[in-house]
Design an enzyme around this catalytic site. Structure first.
Site, mmCIF file in Angstrom:
data_model
loop_
_atom_site.group_PDB
_atom_site.id
_atom_site.type_symbol
_atom_site.label_atom_id
_atom_site.label_comp_id
_atom_site.label_asym_id
_atom_site.label_seq_id
_atom_site.Cartn_x
_atom_site.Cartn_y
_atom_site.Cartn_z
ATOM 1 C CG ASP A 152 25.859 51.870 27.770
ATOM 2 O OD1 ASP A 152 26.431 51.373 28.674
ATOM 3 O OD2 ASP A 152 25.502 51.016 26.750
ATOM 4 C CB THR A 156 24.921 45.075 31.847
ATOM 5 O OG1 THR A 156 25.806 45.840 32.604
ATOM 6 C CG2 THR A 156 23.664 45.788 31.110
ATOM 7 C CB THR A 216 25.911 44.467 27.305
ATOM 8 O OG1 THR A 216 26.808 44.235 28.353
ATOM 9 C CG2 THR A 216 25.892 43.567 26.291
ATOM 10 N N GLY A 217 28.262 46.818 27.122
ATOM 11 C CA GLY A 217 29.819 46.849 26.719
ATOM 12 C C GLY A 217 30.212 47.971 27.564
ATOM 13 N NE ARG A 267 30.498 54.323 33.819
ATOM 14 C CZ ARG A 267 29.880 53.292 33.286
ATOM 15 N NH1 ARG A 267 28.996 52.751 33.828
ATOM 16 N NH2 ARG A 267 30.519 52.996 32.276
ATOM 17 C CB VAL A 268 25.593 58.254 34.216
ATOM 18 C CG1 VAL A 268 24.408 57.682 33.483
ATOM 19 C CG2 VAL A 268 24.999 59.022 35.548
HETATM 20 N N1 ASP Z 1 27.288 49.126 29.585
HETATM 21 C C1 ASP Z 1 27.520 49.048 31.110
HETATM 22 C C2 ASP Z 1 27.967 50.449 31.570
HETATM 23 O O1 ASP Z 1 28.906 50.743 31.100
HETATM 24 C C3 ASP Z 1 28.226 47.978 31.574
HETATM 25 C C4 ASP Z 1 27.758 46.546 30.906
HETATM 26 O O2 ASP Z 1 27.273 46.463 29.904
HETATM 27 O O3 ASP Z 1 28.221 45.538 31.301
HETATM 28 O O4 ASP Z 1 27.441 50.647 32.665
#
Ligand code: ASP
Length: 309
Positions: A208, A177, A228-229, A205-206
């Site tokens: 953050d 991301t 990100t996470g 699905r949504v």
């Molecule tokens: N935060 C993003 C999500 O959950 C994924 C990511 O940060 O790689 O959609």
């Protein structure tokens, strides 16, 4: 006149030096550097933080190395559904889109929602129709397809799981991301985040990333944040706004607020990931509790590009 500054991320996760080749490291470093400079050049010429973060995020959306725009992962139904958001700290205006398909640059659509619609958050077909109306570029499914992502999706299907894209052990390639935060010479803060979400996520699905306050937040009074996470845990922790609140109501420094949220609150609920943050004085923090996070920052004194802990 304020000193301009920018920070970007390309995702956090199990990014290990041992699974990286020199060539791959070079590709990531170049891509991060390109995005960083796309943003910083605008700031240096007196451009707005908003223009700078959009340029940096668009650059990463166009790069197949990252899980956003072109490089977006596959969902449970084998499709690419993308999310993005943007926020302008000057007047706390915001725009976000979720579950969109085929839009070339989701961050541009999020910005258009903020600037050209009376809404903050548009979803799916309605967001796509709006993008068509204002003539934003679309791409065919094939533009977003890649063998690597397909293999990653098959692996996730076999394991019947949902994965942060860097944590799927399909190949040693890692993707992520993307996001950017900046302060311009007028002291305005801005933040943006864009993602394909998590591999094999349920369609609909949504995460953050498109949620103002969870994955993205900016307020000139405090700071600008892009996360990100593992999205579900970041939503539950209202991560981006929590950091702003700790500064505004508790008087914490940016570093203290980031530490509290990323290293304590998220860790306590196994919320893997990290974020980039810049405050109204131009201080930059890039904390993460995972093995690594693709990240970079630049201001008048320092330029840094890093991947591992
Ligand atoms: N935060 C993003 C999500 O959950 C994924 C990511 O940060 O790689 O959609």
């Amino acid at each position: 006149m304020n000193k301009p500054g920018i920070a970007i991320h390309g995702g956090a996760g199990t990014i290990l030096r041992s699974s990286m080749t020199a060539e791959k490291e070079r590709q990531y470093t170049n891509a991060l550097s390109e995005a960083l400079h796309a943003g910083y050049d605008i700031l240096q010429k007196g451009g707005s933080a908003l223009d700078a973060i959009e340029a940096a995020v668009s650059s990463m959306e166009d790069c197949p190395l990252f899980n956003a725009g072109k490089g977006s992962v596959y969902n449970y139904a084998g499709k690419h559904e993308m999310d993005a958001s943007i926020m302008w700290g000057k007047d706390i205006s915001a725009g976000a889109v979720t579950l969109i398909r085929n839009v070339k640059n989701p961050v541009a659509l999020a910005r258009a929602v903020m600037e050209k619609s009376e809404h903050v958050f548009l979803c799916g077909e309605g967001a796509e129709e709006f993008a068509k109306k204002i003539n934003l570029p679309f791409e065919l499914d094939t533009y977003f397809d890649s063998e690597f992502r397909l293999a990653q999706w098959h692996e996730a299907q076999k394991a019947d799981g949902t994965f942060l894209d860097h944590n799927v052990n399909v190949s040693d390639k890692k993707f992520g991301t993307v996001g950017a935060v900046a302060i311009d010479i007028d002291g305005n803060l801005a933040a943006a985040t864009s993602t394909g979400g998590m591999t094999n996520k349920r369609f609909g699905r949504v995460g953050d990333s498109p949620i103002i306050g969870a994955g993205t937040y900016a307020n000139n009074k405090t700071c600008a944040i892009s996360c990100t996470g593992h999205g579900e845990l970041f939503i539950r922790s209202v991560v981006a706004y929590d950091i702003s609140c700790l500064i505004e109501y508790k008087g914490l420094s940016l570093a203290e607020a980031c530490h509290e949220v990323v290293m304590k609150k998220l860790v306590a609920i196994q919320g893997e990931g990290g974020l980039i943050a810049i405050d109204k004085n131009g201080n930059i923090e890039m904390p993460f509790n995972s093995e690594g996070m693709y990240r970079a920052m630049k201001n008048q004194d320092t330029e840094l590009i890093a991947i591992y802990k």
